[in-house]
Design an enzyme around this catalytic site. Structure first.
Site, PDB file in Angstrom:
ATOM      1  NE  ARG A 247      -0.199  -0.286   4.987  1.00 30.03           N
ATOM      2  CZ  ARG A 247      -0.716  -0.540   6.195  1.00 30.03           C
ATOM      3  NH1 ARG A 247      -2.021  -0.740   6.328  1.00 30.03           N
ATOM      4  NH2 ARG A 247       0.072  -0.597   7.250  1.00 30.03           N
TER       5      ARG A 247
ATOM      6  CE1 TYR B 223       9.803   7.061   9.464  1.00 28.85           C
ATOM      7  CE2 TYR B 223       9.892   9.437   9.183  1.00 28.85           C
ATOM      8  CZ  TYR B 223       9.702   8.170   8.652  1.00 28.85           C
ATOM      9  OH  TYR B 223       9.410   8.030   7.320  1.00 28.85           O
TER      10      TYR B 223
END
Length: 268
Positions: free
Chosen positions: A19, A162
C-alpha cells in the site's frame, strides 16, 4: 520508443509495497517496463495489490518478506531471481513511524523503528549487493534505492526516533555506494527524501502531532507542513514514484551515493 527512463527487461523487488508509497513505486516501475516483486508482511493486501497491477498487463508478483529477518530476505531474493530470471532493482521502502515527544519516547518503540527502518534497509542492501555483483545469482549490477525521509534533513517535532532512523538510512546508503563502487559491484546505491504524503502513515503523523499537543486539529497540523513547503502543497504518491523510476533508470546512470529530496523544498 525506448528511452533512458525505460525499465524494460529489469527485475525489481520493492519492500513494503502492499500500500501507500510502496504500492505507487511498484506501479510506476511496472508501468516503466519492469517485472516487480512485492515483498511485504501484509500477505493478503499484497496479493490484492499485485493482482490489481497485473490486471493492466504488468508483471507483478508477491513474496512474503519480513525485512528484519536475514532468512526472509534470502528467501525473497531467491524467489525474485527464480520468478523473473534476474534481479537488478531493489527499492527498500518498508518502514514504520512511531511519534513521541523526546520526553515520552519508549525504548521498545525506538528498537522497533530501528529494526525495521535501519536493520531492514541494511539487510536489503546486503542481499541485493551479494546477488547483483559479479558472481551473484543475478550478477549484472543494478540499482538500490532506499527510502529515507525529509525527516532526515529537518528538525521536525515528535519524530526524533524516526528522524534518527532515517538519518541512519542516509549514511548507510552513502557507505554502501562507496563500497559498491570501489569493489566493482556495478550497483548504484541512492536514497530518496520524501516529503509528507497523505497516505495512512502520513495522516497518522498528523493525528499524532495533535495528540502531542503541537497542533489543535489535524487540519492545522497539515497546514503547518504545507506552510513549511515552498511549493505549497503536500506530496503525492506519484511524485515519489516518478522520482524512484528516474533513480532506478539509466537516466541516472552516473548518480550514486546521494539523497534526492522529493519534498517540495521543505528540507531546503
Amino acid at each position: 520508443m525506448t528511452t533512458n527512463f525505460s525499465l524494460a527487461g529489469r527485475k525489481a523487488l520493492v519492500t513494503g509495497a502492499a500500500r501507500g508509497i510502496g504500492a505507487g513505486i511498484a506501479k510506476a516501475l511496472a508501468d516503466a517496463g519492469a517485472a516487480v516483486m512485492i515483498g511485504d508482511v501484509l500477505a493478503e493486501l499484497s496479493r490484492d495489490t499485485a493482482q490489481t497491477l497485473s490486471a493492466g498487463g504488468a508483471t507483478v508478483r508477491f513474496t512474503p518478506l519480513d525485512v528484519t529477518s536475514d532468512d526472509s530476505w534470502s528467501a525473497a531474493v531467491a524467489a525474485t531471481v527464480s520468478e523473473f530470471g534476474g534481479f537488478d532493482i531493489l527499492v527498500n521502502n518498508a518502514g514504520i513511524e512511531i511519534s513521541a515527544l523526546v520526553t515520552e519516547v519508549k525504548a521498545d518503540d525506538l528498537r522497533r523503528m530501528f529494526d525495521v527502518n535501519v536493520v531492514g534497509t541494511l539487510l536489503g542492501m546486503k542481499h541485493a549487493l551479494r546477488e547483483m555483483r559479479p558472481g551473484g545469482s543475478a550478477g549484472k549490477g543494478g540499482s538500490v534505492l532506499n527510502i529515507s525521509s525529509v525527516a532526515a534533513t529537518i528538525a521536525f517535532p515528535a519524530i526524533s526516533g524516526y528522524s534518527a532512523s532515517k538519518s541512519a538510512v542516509d549514511r548507510a546508503t552513502r557507505i554502501a555506494a562507496v563500497e559498491s563502487g570501489k569493489l566493482g559491484y556495478g550497483v548504484r546505491v541512492n536514497c530518496l527524501y520524501p516529503g509528507l504524503v497523505p497516505t495512512d502513515m502520513g495522516m497518522k503523523l498528523a493525528a499524532d502531532i495533535v495528540a502531542c499537543g503541537l497542533a489543535a486539529t489535524i487540519e492545522e497540523a497539515v497546514g503547518d507542513v504545507i506552510g513549511q513547503t515552498p511549493l505549497g502543497r503536500l506530496g503525492e504518491v506519484t511524485d515519489m514514484a516518478d522520482a524512484a523510476v528516474f533513480m532506478c533508470s539509466d537516466a541516472a546512470r552516473f548518480i550514486t551515493g546521494i539523497g534526492l529530496p522529493v519534498d517540495g523544498g521543505m528540507g531546503t
